[in-house]
Design an enzyme around this catalytic site. Structure first.
Site, PDB file in Angstrom:
ATOM      1  N   LYS A   1     -34.009   6.347 -15.701  1.00  0.00           N
ATOM      2  CA  LYS A   1     -33.674   5.505 -14.826  1.00  0.00           C
ATOM      3  C   LYS A   1     -34.052   5.321 -13.737  1.00  0.00           C
ATOM      4  O   LYS A   1     -34.200   5.823 -12.486  1.00  0.00           O
ATOM      5  CB  LYS A   1     -32.317   5.813 -14.517  1.00  0.00           C
TER       6      LYS A   1
ATOM      7  N   GLU B   1     -35.717  17.378  -6.339  1.00  0.00           N
ATOM      8  CA  GLU B   1     -36.397  17.052  -5.359  1.00  0.00           C
ATOM      9  C   GLU B   1     -36.126  15.757  -4.422  1.00  0.00           C
ATOM     10  O   GLU B   1     -35.809  15.200  -3.965  1.00  0.00           O
ATOM     11  CB  GLU B   1     -37.671  16.990  -5.686  1.00  0.00           C
TER      12      GLU B   1
ATOM     13  N   CYS C   1     -41.478  10.985   1.458  1.00  0.00           N
ATOM     14  CA  CYS C   1     -40.183  12.597   1.593  1.00  0.00           C
ATOM     15  C   CYS C   1     -41.316  13.106   2.304  1.00  0.00           C
ATOM     16  O   CYS C   1     -41.152  13.969   3.224  1.00  0.00           O
ATOM     17  CB  CYS C   1     -39.440  13.024   0.749  1.00  0.00           C
TER      18      CYS C   1
ATOM     19  N   GLU D   1     -33.034  12.773   8.296  1.00  0.00           N
ATOM     20  CA  GLU D   1     -34.310  11.473   7.774  1.00  0.00           C
ATOM     21  C   GLU D   1     -34.122  10.291   7.711  1.00  0.00           C
ATOM     22  O   GLU D   1     -32.528  10.135   7.591  1.00  0.00           O
ATOM     23  CB  GLU D   1     -34.051  11.870   6.290  1.00  0.00           C
TER      24      GLU D   1
HETATM   25  P1  NAP Z   1     -31.511   7.648  -3.617  1.00  0.00           P
HETATM   26  O1  NAP Z   1     -30.202   6.730  -3.143  1.00  0.00           O
HETATM   27  O2  NAP Z   1     -31.273   8.939  -4.037  1.00  0.00           O
HETATM   28  O3  NAP Z   1     -31.885   6.962  -5.138  1.00  0.00           O
HETATM   29  C1  NAP Z   1     -32.843   8.192  -5.840  1.00  0.00           C
HETATM   30  C2  NAP Z   1     -31.730   7.386  -7.508  1.00  0.00           C
HETATM   31  O4  NAP Z   1     -30.613   8.017  -8.102  1.00  0.00           O
HETATM   32  C3  NAP Z   1     -32.389   6.091  -7.690  1.00  0.00           C
HETATM   33  O5  NAP Z   1     -32.463   5.931  -8.967  1.00  0.00           O
HETATM   34  C4  NAP Z   1     -31.101   5.640  -7.417  1.00  0.00           C
HETATM   35  O6  NAP Z   1     -30.523   4.590  -8.718  1.00  0.00           O
HETATM   36  C5  NAP Z   1     -29.672   7.287  -7.957  1.00  0.00           C
HETATM   37  N1  NAP Z   1     -28.691   7.622  -7.421  1.00  0.00           N
HETATM   38  C6  NAP Z   1     -27.796   6.149  -7.289  1.00  0.00           C
HETATM   39  N2  NAP Z   1     -26.901   6.229  -7.025  1.00  0.00           N
HETATM   40  C7  NAP Z   1     -26.705   7.805  -8.086  1.00  0.00           C
HETATM   41  C8  NAP Z   1     -25.670   8.145  -8.487  1.00  0.00           C
HETATM   42  N3  NAP Z   1     -24.335   8.081  -7.824  1.00  0.00           N
HETATM   43  N4  NAP Z   1     -25.822   9.163  -9.035  1.00  0.00           N
HETATM   44  C9  NAP Z   1     -26.838   9.149  -9.985  1.00  0.00           C
HETATM   45  N5  NAP Z   1     -28.082   8.566  -9.256  1.00  0.00           N
HETATM   46  C10 NAP Z   1     -28.062   7.771  -8.249  1.00  0.00           C
HETATM   47  O7  NAP Z   1     -33.121   7.935  -2.770  1.00  0.00           O
HETATM   48  P2  NAP Z   1     -34.179   6.660  -2.979  1.00  0.00           P
HETATM   49  O8  NAP Z   1     -33.288   6.530  -1.732  1.00  0.00           O
HETATM   50  O9  NAP Z   1     -34.296   5.645  -4.039  1.00  0.00           O
HETATM   51  O10 NAP Z   1     -35.277   7.747  -2.446  1.00  0.00           O
HETATM   52  C11 NAP Z   1     -36.016   8.066  -0.842  1.00  0.00           C
HETATM   53  C12 NAP Z   1     -35.517   9.396  -1.181  1.00  0.00           C
HETATM   54  O11 NAP Z   1     -35.947   9.811  -2.267  1.00  0.00           O
HETATM   55  C13 NAP Z   1     -35.902   9.588   0.382  1.00  0.00           C
HETATM   56  O12 NAP Z   1     -34.385  11.181   0.583  1.00  0.00           O
HETATM   57  C14 NAP Z   1     -36.804  11.021   0.154  1.00  0.00           C
HETATM   58  O13 NAP Z   1     -37.228  11.846   0.884  1.00  0.00           O
HETATM   59  C15 NAP Z   1     -36.726  11.150  -1.114  1.00  0.00           C
HETATM   60  N6  NAP Z   1     -37.541  11.522  -1.890  1.00  0.00           N
HETATM   61  C16 NAP Z   1     -38.040  13.078  -2.018  1.00  0.00           C
HETATM   62  C17 NAP Z   1     -39.241  13.515  -2.992  1.00  0.00           C
HETATM   63  C18 NAP Z   1     -39.960  14.834  -2.733  1.00  0.00           C
HETATM   64  O14 NAP Z   1     -40.385  14.680  -3.592  1.00  0.00           O
HETATM   65  N7  NAP Z   1     -39.115  15.040  -2.302  1.00  0.00           N
HETATM   66  C19 NAP Z   1     -40.355  12.167  -3.665  1.00  0.00           C
HETATM   67  C20 NAP Z   1     -39.529  11.217  -3.266  1.00  0.00           C
HETATM   68  C21 NAP Z   1     -38.930  10.900  -2.196  1.00  0.00           C
HETATM   69  P3  NAP Z   1     -30.490   3.376  -7.440  1.00  0.00           P
HETATM   70  O15 NAP Z   1     -31.615   2.873  -6.827  1.00  0.00           O
HETATM   71  O16 NAP Z   1     -30.024   2.019  -8.779  1.00  0.00           O
HETATM   72  O17 NAP Z   1     -29.511   3.120  -6.198  1.00  0.00           O
END
Ligand code: NAP
Length: 517
Positions: A207, A288, A322, A417
């Site tokens: 997904k 992550e 991140c 963040e």
């Molecule tokens: P996010 O809002 O947590 O979304 C990540 C994924 O989870 C998306 O596919 C999202 O779908 C899905 N999702 C949202 N709500 C969910 C739920 N209730 N149940 C299951 N899945 C759900 O994060 P983002 O805004 O896409 O990405 C930014 C974040 O990722 C930042 O915090 C960044 O630091 C972190 N990040 C971490 C790393 C690492 O390696 N540590 C690398 C890259 C990014 P939708 O898009 O449909 O909402």
């Protein structure tokens, strides 16, 4: 057994050359002509139409539709998990050499269309050319790296002999893996997690993030053309709360591989702990998450190098990494000079559309821009606004690169963040104080220390608590193989993507002891 050449990172394209610039411009023109294209779901090796569709938009030009995605619902999630479960019964037995060769072919195919993949990224998530190219190169690296790792893990481990017995220790796959990915590395991250699972002999339901779902299909195309059997990789875009949660709670899913925010990650951790009726295993999860990464600049640092590192780490891809260096912690002798140089460099960053290759582009969407603006308002009460502080231009989600000076270590903009082009500069009393400040958040993903003093560097190496610590270099831009990636504490489960332990996350060891007659 086939032995591939040693792994080498995919070289980045040099966009200062006419050839690379021409290729990228042509790819942007070609993909520009396809914008608005429909992407059906992909289940069991077939395109599937969803009952609904949704659109991904160009953050540089917010009224432009990039792609129309078919949306999965409960029914499609069910079909995808079943397809992956069926495919697992054969994919799990495919010999390592065959899997490895297939992955090598897929890497080759992705390489042959890397500009095209990068162009999709410029439009869909607002990456400039070098950032987009780096993302594709990392995706290719994940495939190439794990194509070799699968051969290594296939050898198992030697065990000490026991009288009259032969014992073997092998690594076997675990089942269906739900891959849930973020938008900010829209090719590298879903590819890395899916390839980890597939290389290990598992099957995947992916997904991708809703803002970047079209990009994720580039990997699917390469793997399908390379001969991946139907059902091994299924792609089901749709809202996180429905599709992501549907996968995470499904009794047929054996493991969740998640990268994204702390908020969603901790929620999935709770869901993974539950055992719904019909589930005969404890669900495994790797998650992550975010970061609030500090760059320490010590009195004895090379200041020019440090400032270059601060700008690249804090503002590359608008701080939407991140690993972004969102806190600068400097000791008294250099704090003033670092602050002045940083502000001067940040004010000169030109903001504009990603496909036109501006150094600073848009943030991903309207709600991200709104959230970043809210943090900027909070910052005005917590520090001294020295650069940026507002919207940069119209037409897209543009925020001016922003610096706050004289921020306290426990201020909200120094703890939470923001995920945008906002950096907080924090004065430290001493080098030890700087180390304490760097460690003083709930996160622990990346960090940098700039100093020419070997004793201080040795101390930092021991005491800075983050998964990826860099000495005298920027804290972004981890390379597969060389910088296996993953964070401590609220930054996640430290799965170290692109490293020698990564495939272990997707495998279970099995021991067979055979008694001779
Ligand atoms: P996010 O809002 O947590 O979304 C990540 C994924 O989870 C998306 O596919 C999202 O779908 C899905 N999702 C949202 N709500 C969910 C739920 N209730 N149940 C299951 N899945 C759900 O994060 P983002 O805004 O896409 O990405 C930014 C974040 O990722 C930042 O915090 C960044 O630091 C972190 N990040 C971490 C790393 C690492 O390696 N540590 C690398 C890259 C990014 P939708 O898009 O449909 O909402």
């Amino acid at each position: 057994m086939m032995v591939p050449a040693a792994f080498r990172n995919e070289p980045f394209r040099d966009f200062s050359t006419d050839g690379a610039r021409r290729e990228m411009s042509e790819a942007l023109r070609a993909v520009g002509g396809e914008l608005g294209r429909e992407f059906p779901l992909w289940i069991d090796g077939q395109p599937v139409r969803g009952a609904k569709t949704f659109r991904s938009m160009n953050p540089s030009q917010s009224d432009q539709v990039v792609a129309v995605l078919h949306q999965a619902g409960r029914e499609e999630v069910e079909a995808a998990v079943r397809a992956a479960g069926r495919a697992y019964e054969s994919w799990r037995w495919v010999p390592a050499e065959e899997k490895s060769a297939l992955l090598m072919r897929a890497a080759h195919l992705l390489r042959s269309r890397r500009m095209r993949a990068a162009a999709w990224m410029c439009y869909e998530v607002g990456k400039n050319w070098a950032e987009a190219d780096g993302d594709v190169a990392e995706a290719i690296d994940f495939i190439e790296y794990n194509a070799r790792e699968v051969l290594r893990y296939a050898q198992g481990r030697p065990l000490p002999p026991y009288d009259g017995e032969m014992s073997e220790y092998t690594y076997i796959p675990i089942g269906v893996v739900a891959v849930i990915s973020p938008w900010n590395f829209p090719l590298a991250i879903p590819t890395g997690m899916a390839i980890g699972a597939i290389a290990a002999g598992n099957t995947v339901v992916m997904k991708p993030a809703s803002d970047s779902a079209a990009v994720a299909f580039q990997t699917l195309e390469a793997l399908t053309e390379a001969g991946l059997p139907p059902g091994v990789l299924n792609v089901v875009p749709g809202p996180g709360g429905v599709v992501g949660e549907g996968l995470a709670t499904h009794p047929g899913v054996r493991m969740i591989a998640f990268t994204g925010s702390r908020e969603v990650g901790t929620h999935l951790f709770e869901l993974a702990a539950k055992t719904p009726p019909g589930q005969t295993w404890l669900k495994r999860i790797i998650a992550e998450l975010g970061g609030k990464n500090a760059i320490i600049v010590d009195d004895e640092a090379d200041l020019d190098e440090a400032v270059a590192g601060l700008v690249a780490s804090g503002y590359g891809y608008q701080g939407q990494k991140c690993s972004a260096g969102s806190r600068v912690v400097a000791t008294p002798k250099v704090y003033g000079r670092i602050a002045d140089a940083l502000v001067e460099r940040v004010r000169r960053l030109e903001v504009g559309p990603a496909p036109e290759n501006y150094p600073a582009g848009p943030v991903i969407n309207a709600s991200a821009a709104q959230k970043i603006m809210e943090y900027i308002e909070i910052g005005k009460g917590e520090g001294r606004l020295a650069a940026g502080g507002g919207r940069a231009r119209d037409g897209g989600h543009y925020i001016a690169p922003t610096v706050f000076l004289d921020v306290a270590p426990d201020a909200r903009i120094a703890q939470e963040e923001i995920f945008g082009p906002v950096v907080a500069a924090i004065p430290a009393r001493t080098f030890d104080d700087a180390l304490r400040i760097a460690n003083g958040t709930a996160f622990g993903l990346t960090g940098s220390v700039y100093s020419r003093n070997p004793e201080k560097l040795a101390k930092a190496r021991r005491e800075v608590m983050c998964g990826n610590l860099y000495l005298n270099r920027k804290c972004t831009g981890a390379m597969v193989g060389t910088h296996p990636f993953g964070g401590f504490n609220m930054s996640g489960t430290d799965s170290k993507a692109g490293g020698p332990d990564y495939l272990l996350n997707f495998l279970q060891p099995k021991v067979v002891a055979h008694k001779y007659r």
